[in-house]
Design a protein around this motif. Structure first.
Motif, mmCIF file in Angstrom:
data_model
loop_
_atom_site.group_PDB
_atom_site.id
_atom_site.type_symbol
_atom_site.label_atom_id
_atom_site.label_comp_id
_atom_site.label_asym_id
_atom_site.label_seq_id
_atom_site.Cartn_x
_atom_site.Cartn_y
_atom_site.Cartn_z
ATOM 1 N N VAL B 22 -4.808 19.123 -16.119
ATOM 2 C CA VAL B 22 -5.620 20.403 -16.409
ATOM 3 C C VAL B 22 -5.259 20.688 -15.192
ATOM 4 N N LEU B 23 -5.515 20.831 -14.065
ATOM 5 C CA LEU B 23 -5.145 21.879 -12.783
ATOM 6 C C LEU B 23 -4.364 22.574 -12.535
ATOM 7 N N LEU B 24 -2.820 21.891 -12.925
ATOM 8 C CA LEU B 24 -1.978 22.558 -11.956
ATOM 9 C C LEU B 24 -0.898 23.022 -13.371
ATOM 10 N N ARG B 25 -1.484 22.450 -14.743
ATOM 11 C CA ARG B 25 -0.156 23.183 -15.900
ATOM 12 C C ARG B 25 -0.367 24.419 -16.439
ATOM 13 N N ARG B 26 0.049 25.315 -16.619
ATOM 14 C CA ARG B 26 -0.487 26.612 -16.871
ATOM 15 C C ARG B 26 -0.626 26.532 -18.623
ATOM 16 N N ASN B 27 0.251 25.415 -19.496
ATOM 17 C CA ASN B 27 0.889 25.756 -20.838
ATOM 18 C C ASN B 27 -0.896 25.267 -21.639
ATOM 19 N N ILE B 28 -0.917 25.682 -21.876
ATOM 20 C CA ILE B 28 -2.496 25.498 -22.335
ATOM 21 C C ILE B 28 -2.606 23.991 -23.896
ATOM 22 N N ILE B 29 -1.610 23.583 -24.292
ATOM 23 C CA ILE B 29 -1.283 23.068 -25.073
ATOM 24 C C ILE B 29 -0.642 21.444 -24.579
ATOM 25 N N ILE B 30 -0.040 21.773 -23.163
ATOM 26 C CA ILE B 30 -0.506 20.344 -21.568
ATOM 27 C C ILE B 30 -1.785 20.146 -21.710
ATOM 28 N N ILE B 31 -2.527 21.348 -21.716
ATOM 29 C CA ILE B 31 -3.731 20.760 -20.571
ATOM 30 C C ILE B 31 -4.199 20.110 -21.989
ATOM 31 N N LEU B 32 -4.305 20.498 -23.294
ATOM 32 C CA LEU B 32 -4.920 19.966 -24.287
ATOM 33 C C LEU B 32 -4.660 18.237 -24.004
ATOM 34 N N MET B 33 -2.971 18.291 -23.983
ATOM 35 C CA MET B 33 -2.458 16.517 -23.652
ATOM 36 C C MET B 33 -3.770 15.904 -22.894
ATOM 37 N N SER B 34 -3.893 16.850 -21.148
ATOM 38 C CA SER B 34 -3.899 15.885 -20.337
ATOM 39 C C SER B 34 -5.177 15.363 -20.202
ATOM 40 N N LEU B 35 -6.081 16.289 -21.177
ATOM 41 C CA LEU B 35 -7.883 15.945 -21.884
ATOM 42 C C LEU B 35 -7.721 14.780 -22.345
ATOM 43 N N GLU B 36 -6.710 14.855 -23.667
ATOM 44 C CA GLU B 36 -6.696 13.074 -24.600
ATOM 45 C C GLU B 36 -6.144 11.903 -23.073
ATOM 46 N N LEU B 37 -5.252 12.339 -22.162
ATOM 47 C CA LEU B 37 -4.870 11.563 -20.895
ATOM 48 C C LEU B 37 -6.105 10.555 -20.622
ATOM 49 N N ILE B 38 -7.364 11.713 -20.650
ATOM 50 C CA ILE B 38 -9.075 11.612 -19.729
ATOM 51 C C ILE B 38 -9.302 10.777 -20.797
ATOM 52 N N PHE B 39 -9.540 11.682 -22.093
ATOM 53 C CA PHE B 39 -10.546 10.576 -22.717
ATOM 54 C C PHE B 39 -9.684 8.630 -22.672
ATOM 55 N N ASN B 40 -8.469 9.373 -22.707
ATOM 56 C CA ASN B 40 -7.668 7.517 -23.077
ATOM 57 C C ASN B 40 -8.667 6.313 -21.538
ATOM 58 N N SER B 41 -8.090 7.509 -20.863
ATOM 59 C CA SER B 41 -8.630 6.249 -18.919
ATOM 60 C C SER B 41 -10.249 6.081 -19.476
ATOM 61 N N ALA B 42 -11.366 7.130 -20.250
ATOM 62 C CA ALA B 42 -12.430 6.565 -19.832
ATOM 63 C C ALA B 42 -12.780 5.035 -21.253
ATOM 64 N N ASN B 43 -11.736 5.390 -22.382
ATOM 65 C CA ASN B 43 -12.033 4.517 -23.207
ATOM 66 C C ASN B 43 -11.537 3.025 -23.185
ATOM 67 N N ILE B 44 -10.176 3.366 -21.624
ATOM 68 C CA ILE B 44 -9.640 1.604 -21.572
ATOM 69 C C ILE B 44 -10.755 1.168 -20.715
ATOM 70 N N ALA B 45 -11.271 2.183 -19.260
ATOM 71 C CA ALA B 45 -12.845 1.943 -18.692
ATOM 72 C C ALA B 45 -13.093 1.190 -19.441
ATOM 73 N N LEU B 46 -14.239 1.385 -20.983
ATOM 74 C CA LEU B 46 -15.447 0.909 -21.946
ATOM 75 C C LEU B 46 -14.867 0.084 -22.414
ATOM 76 N N ALA B 47 -13.606 -0.001 -22.415
ATOM 77 C CA ALA B 47 -13.510 -1.976 -23.575
ATOM 78 C C ALA B 47 -13.230 -3.068 -22.417
ATOM 79 N N ALA B 48 -12.656 -2.663 -21.266
ATOM 80 C CA ALA B 48 -12.935 -3.372 -19.932
ATOM 81 C C ALA B 48 -13.963 -4.289 -20.331
ATOM 82 N N PHE B 49 -14.867 -2.913 -19.770
ATOM 83 C CA PHE B 49 -16.249 -3.280 -19.054
ATOM 84 C C PHE B 49 -16.839 -3.947 -20.469
#
Lengths: 169, 100
Positions: B22-49
């Motif tokens: 999110v911080l480094l890229r300029r292409n807004i589509i890649i930024i949205l994909m990085s947001l999906e990565l963040i969502f998925n990391s939160a999902n992994i943490a929730l499922a693990a807990f």
């Protein structure tokens, strides 16, 4: 022995996530993201949540990635490839991310879980967690379920309104 | 033996990569994909807990989280299409009109 599959899935997930943020072409990024999402589905299987893994594959790999590829195709952004990929704030952003990595890594490794454990037995978790999840979703979590359905309806209408061409002009 | 720490570290690595994108890229589509990565990391943490604390709350929360992420992607891409129609660019550095 669950460690070997876990490390394989985790390594592929992290490497393709790095691929997502470092490739120039957005289509390649979308395919790398698809690999990462599939590995996350495998991680859900390791966490004994087959329902979550199925939902992950259906919604993320099926719907969301098709939406991304569709947007890339509609917008015709092939000509954006040749421009510079990264912006100019890397000097600040990379140290900030590394400091965050160090701090939260320290907290994860040094931390202790103090939350009380629930009452689910291993039998339920391994055997039929989907059934238990469905019953909980329609009884205890009924109100959030309805709120989320309204949210989806708003998103549906909002997306249509946003991309609709203005007919008055 | 897999512990909670394994899953939390994996989740946090994916979270950091998403934030870096999110911080480094300029292409807004890649930024949205990085947001999906963040969502998925939160999902992994929730499922693990959820798994390691032997409760269902985390799994229910992951289901809601995936729903909200789907709504977010639909709205985000709709905004992206609307912006591209007007401005003919997906570069976030050229979309700074609302900067004070």
């Amino acid at each position: 022995m669950e460690q070997i599959p876990f490390f394989i899935f985790a390594a592929i997930a992290v490497l393709s996530a790095i691929g997502v943020i470092s490739v120039k072409n957005a289509v390649h990024g979308a395919f790398y993201l698809m690999i990462t999402l599939l590995q996350v589905a495998a991680i859900f299987i390791l966490l004994r949540s087959p329902f979550l893994a199925a939902v992950q594959v259906f919604i993320y790999v099926g719907a969301v990635m098709v939406l991304f590829l569709f947007a890339v195709m509609v917008l015709d952004i092939g000509k954006e490839e040749l421009r510079e990929t990264f912006n100019q704030q890397g000097v600040i952003a990379i140290p900030a991310v590394l400091v965050m990595l160090a701090l939260i890594g320290y907290m994860i490794i040094g931390g202790k879980v103090l939350a009380p454990a629930g009452n689910l037995t291993d039998d339920v978790l391994i055997g039929n967690s989907t059934e238990v999840l469905g019953k909980e979703l329609y009884t205890k979590y009924l109100f959030p379920f309805e709120v989320v359905s309204i949210l989806l309806l708003i998103a549906l209408v909002g997306a249509i309104v946003l991309v609709m061409k203005d007919r008055k002009r | 033996m897999l512990t909670l720490t394994h899953f939390l570290i994996l989740s946090f690595l994916l979270f950091s990569i998403g934030v870096a994108g999110v911080l480094l890229r300029r292409n807004i589509i890649i930024i949205l994909m990085s947001l999906e990565l963040i969502f998925n990391s939160a999902n992994i943490a929730l499922a693990a807990f959820s798994y390691f604390l032997k409760g269902l709350n985390g799994m229910v929360f992951v289901v809601f989280n995936i729903t909200v992420a789907a709504a977010e992607v639909a709205i985000g891409l709709a905004i992206l299409v609307a912006v591209y129609r007007n401005r003919k660019t997906v570069n976030v550095d050229e979309l700074g009109d609302m900067k004070g």
